[in-house]
Design an enzyme around this catalytic site. Structure first.
Site: not given
Ligand SMILES: C[S@@+](CC[C@H](N)C(=O)[O-])C[C@H]1O[C@@H](n2cnc3c(N)ncnc32)[C@H](O)[C@@H]1O
Length: 401
Positions: A83-85
């Site tokens: 995920p993009c975090q």
């Protein structure tokens, strides 16, 4: 030159229902271990699906943070769609034992495993906004990823690829990151070459995914700081949709796809004789028309603040003679991004079936029909990737290894 005794073996992190595994198998690679865990959920539908289909790998259904590097076998290729975090590093976490990011941020698990296992190749997938995140310090998070991989001796190449630009039936735009620490491969790909030539003609992505420069753009050079903490604190850079980085120097270029092969459309993947349950009830049609339509209206926040809300219309029903829009995890729920088509056989409006969603990502029919509810079948496809793109990338690694 290092020798690799782990011929064509793969470890797959964040495995979902196995998009990487399917694509890599078609290009001659073999996943030997996979990890998939849906945080906070008792039922692990994606894992169960993966485990049902792939019986010849060790499949772990635990939080990746609990997987010890010593329990992961040596392998040639490490893959994952993560995920993009927020990847920033808190000052208390940048300690003498090496950099550590915030707990729960999954990039740091990839970094930990790559640091220990040192696979010859890494192939990662993420959303396109990764390159620009976060908004207040654009490019910081991607800079952290680059700086981490460079510190381990990898060269890195990236490209934002929209599957529909290369003939697939879905407009799904994702950032793909390819890294290698094999110096012979690095030399073959990047030594004594003009950056423009690498990004347009000879690089990892440019060969199978043809491109030309976006009008009026030029190659930019960006230096990546060696200190990961300083990247986290101060670094910002305009990463474009293609680029590569070796020895802390990056070249980035905005490119457009070039493709003259066969193009598939949403209409090409439709099922016949679709069950009544997928049809829109006549009494729900006005609500769908409203969701899809243009809006200019006053809305009130939960705290009572009134604001003007506006959005343009989207195709309703969705075009059958074009690739679909991007499938999201909420596909089939009553919201604006769910696809609604006019069924060519009946002339009536309906949702896509789970099998049609599998086809949009290039999975075999009924791949997720492994005991989970319809809702989860859509959810899994909203999370998954376009298998055919991974097959192409697997073959490309075969060419350069
Ligand atoms: C973007 S999806 C990857 C989908 C996959 N490429 C596919 O084709 O199905 C990311 C996956 O990571 C899993 N995940 C999230 N947090 C995790 C964690 N802490 N440990 C292991 N897996 C995790 C999610 O459940 C999700 O299936």
């Amino acid at each position: 030159m290092e020798t690799y005794k782990t011929d064509k073996t793969v470890v797959e992190l964040f495995a979902g229902v196995g998009g990487f595994n399917l694509g890599l198998k078609k290009s001659g690679w073999k996943v030997i271990m996979a990890n998939q865990w849906e945080p906070g959920k008792k039922s692990q539908w994606a894992f169960d699906c993966y485990n049902e289909h792939f019986k010849d790998s060790v499949n772990l259904n635990v939080d990746v943070a609990t997987v010890l590097a010593e329990d992961i076998p040596a392998h040639e290729l490490l893959v994952g769609g993560f995920p993009c975090q927020d990847y920033s590093v808190a000052s208390t976490l940048a300690n003498s034992k090496g950099i550590q990011g915030k707990k729960g941020v999954l990039w740091w698990e990839i970094y930990r495993i790559a640091s220990d296992k040192k696979p010859r190749f890494i192939l990662l997938e993420n959303v396109d906004r990764l390159l620009k995140s976060p908004a207040r310090q654009r490019g910081r998070d991607f800079g952290i990823i680059l700086s981490c991989l460079l510190s381990l001796g990898y060269s890195i190449e990236w490209r934002v690829i929209n599957a529909a630009d290369y003939g697939f039936p879905q407009r799904r735009r994702r950032t793909f990151i390819f890294a290698t620490k094999d110096t012979a491969v690095q030399e073959k790909l990047y030594a004594n070459k003009e950056a423009e030539n690498v990004l347009l003609h000879s690089g990892f992505f440019a060969v199978p995914f043809g491109c030309h420069p976006y009008a009026g753009t030029r190659v930019r050079k960006i230096e990546i700081p060696k200190d990961i903490k300083s990247v986290s604190d101060d670094f910002s850079a305009p990463f474009e949709n293609s680029g590569y980085c070796i020895d802390y120097v990056c070249y980035t270029y905005r490119v457009d796809s070039v493709y003259d092969g066969h193009r598939m459309t949403l209409g090409d993947i439709l099922e016949k004789n679709v069950s009544e349950i997928f049809y829109i009830k006549p009494e729900d049609e006005p609500q769908w028309a409203y969701l899809k339509g243009a809006k200019k209206e006053k809305r009130v926040t939960s705290t009572g603040h009134e604001y003007n809300y506006s959005e343009g219309p989207i195709a309703y029903p969705d075009y059958l003679d074009k690739p679909s829009r991007t499938m999201l995890t909420g596909e089939s729920t009553k919201n604006r991004s769910t696809h609604v088509i006019r069924d060519p056989e009946t002339g009536k409006l309906r949702l896509l079936t789970p099998m049609e969603c599998e086809r949009l990502n290039g999975f075999p029919d009924n791949w997720t029909n492994t005991g989970m509810s319809q809702k989860f079948r859509y959810f899994c496809m909203g999370n998954a990737l376009v298998v055919g793109l991974i097959e192409i990338m697997g073959k490309r690694i075969n060419e350069i290894r």
